[in-house]
Design a protein around this motif. Structure first.
Motif, PDB file in Angstrom:
ATOM      1  N   LYS A  32    -125.243 104.387  30.570  1.00 50.18           N
ATOM      2  CA  LYS A  32    -124.820 105.609  31.255  1.00 50.18           C
ATOM      3  C   LYS A  32    -125.749 105.949  32.408  1.00 50.18           C
ATOM      4  O   LYS A  32    -125.320 106.486  33.430  1.00 50.18           O
ATOM      5  N   LYS A  33    -127.030 105.636  32.275  1.00 52.41           N
ATOM      6  CA  LYS A  33    -127.968 105.844  33.382  1.00 52.41           C
ATOM      7  C   LYS A  33    -127.592 104.968  34.580  1.00 52.41           C
ATOM      8  O   LYS A  33    -127.635 105.419  35.720  1.00 52.41           O
ATOM      9  N   PHE A  34    -127.205 103.725  34.324  1.00 50.41           N
ATOM     10  CA  PHE A  34    -126.835 102.849  35.428  1.00 50.41           C
ATOM     11  C   PHE A  34    -125.496 103.239  36.040  1.00 50.41           C
ATOM     12  O   PHE A  34    -125.279 103.042  37.229  1.00 50.41           O
ATOM     13  N   ILE A  35    -124.612 103.818  35.243  1.00 48.23           N
ATOM     14  CA  ILE A  35    -123.374 104.357  35.805  1.00 48.23           C
ATOM     15  C   ILE A  35    -123.709 105.499  36.762  1.00 48.23           C
ATOM     16  O   ILE A  35    -123.151 105.600  37.855  1.00 48.23           O
ATOM     17  N   GLY A  36    -124.630 106.370  36.363  1.00 48.91           N
ATOM     18  CA  GLY A  36    -125.067 107.448  37.244  1.00 48.91           C
ATOM     19  C   GLY A  36    -125.699 106.930  38.522  1.00 48.91           C
ATOM     20  O   GLY A  36    -125.468 107.457  39.613  1.00 48.91           O
ATOM     21  N   LEU A  37    -126.489 105.874  38.401  1.00 53.83           N
ATOM     22  CA  LEU A  37    -127.103 105.271  39.585  1.00 53.83           C
ATOM     23  C   LEU A  37    -126.045 104.690  40.520  1.00 53.83           C
ATOM     24  O   LEU A  37    -126.151 104.827  41.751  1.00 53.83           O
ATOM     25  N   ASN A  38    -125.019 104.079  39.965  1.00 52.49           N
ATOM     26  CA  ASN A  38    -123.938 103.532  40.786  1.00 52.49           C
ATOM     27  C   ASN A  38    -123.122 104.635  41.453  1.00 52.49           C
ATOM     28  O   ASN A  38    -122.658 104.465  42.584  1.00 52.49           O
ATOM     29  N   ILE A  39    -122.955 105.774  40.773  1.00 47.00           N
ATOM     30  CA  ILE A  39    -122.273 106.909  41.401  1.00 47.00           C
ATOM     31  C   ILE A  39    -123.096 107.413  42.586  1.00 47.00           C
ATOM     32  O   ILE A  39    -122.553 107.740  43.647  1.00 47.00           O
ATOM     33  N   MET A  40    -124.413 107.450  42.414  1.00 40.23           N
ATOM     34  CA  MET A  40    -125.280 107.867  43.520  1.00 40.23           C
ATOM     35  C   MET A  40    -125.182 106.894  44.695  1.00 40.23           C
ATOM     36  O   MET A  40    -125.119 107.317  45.855  1.00 40.23           O
ATOM     37  N   ASP A  41    -125.180 105.603  44.410  1.00 42.23           N
ATOM     38  CA  ASP A  41    -125.022 104.597  45.465  1.00 42.23           C
ATOM     39  C   ASP A  41    -123.716 104.800  46.224  1.00 42.23           C
ATOM     40  O   ASP A  41    -123.692 104.775  47.457  1.00 42.23           O
ATOM     41  N   THR A  42    -122.651 105.005  45.488  1.00 42.70           N
ATOM     42  CA  THR A  42    -121.345 105.201  46.098  1.00 42.70           C
ATOM     43  C   THR A  42    -121.330 106.435  46.983  1.00 42.70           C
ATOM     44  O   THR A  42    -120.726 106.435  48.059  1.00 42.70           O
ATOM     45  N   ALA A  43    -122.006 107.491  46.549  1.00 41.10           N
ATOM     46  CA  ALA A  43    -122.081 108.706  47.349  1.00 41.10           C
ATOM     47  C   ALA A  43    -122.802 108.457  48.669  1.00 41.10           C
ATOM     48  O   ALA A  43    -122.380 108.946  49.720  1.00 41.10           O
TER      49      ALA A  43
END
Length: 124
Positions: A32-43
């Motif tokens: 879930k932490k890496f999903i959050g990191l990927n959401i940040m990248d996408t943003a």
């Protein structure tokens, strides 16, 4: 308020970045932490793409002999986004491989539990 309606891509990217950042801070599960990191990248990629686009301009491919720079958009943000996506996918793949190894070694994906087990094994 009118600027928010005009710059809705930028507003959406800030909201996505906040969601990803809060996910990164509040979750204990490594996936879930890496999903959050990927959401940040996408943003960040959305923000760069939104800032790089200028309404009424076209891609920087010479057409009709027009060489005036004011006719074209800047290609640098698009190049940065493409490079960032490649790096992000590579880092995500590497990180998930490390998470898989952590799971095989500790039997959990909970960060607090991994830290506790690591300290216990250090003390032995």
């Amino acid at each position: 308020m009118s600027h928010l309606l005009i710059n809705y891509y930028e507003a959406a990217s800030v909201i996505l970045f906040g969601i990803g950042f809060m996910n990164l801070l509040l979750q204990n599960n490594l996936i879930k932490k890496f999903i959050g990191l990927n959401i940040m990248d996408t943003a960040v990629y959305l923000f760069l793409a939104a800032k790089g686009y200028i309404n009424g301009r076209v891609a920087p491919i010479l057409s009709n002999g027009i060489i005036d720079a004011d006719y074209y958009i800047n290609p640098v943000p698009a190049g940065l986004v493409l490079t960032g996506i490649v790096v992000s996918v590579s880092i995500t793949a590497f990180s998930l491989a490390l998470v898989q190894r952590l799971y095989k070694h500790y039997g959990t994906l909970n960060m607090d539990e991994i830290m506790r087990l690591s300290r216990e094994r250090e003390g032995e």
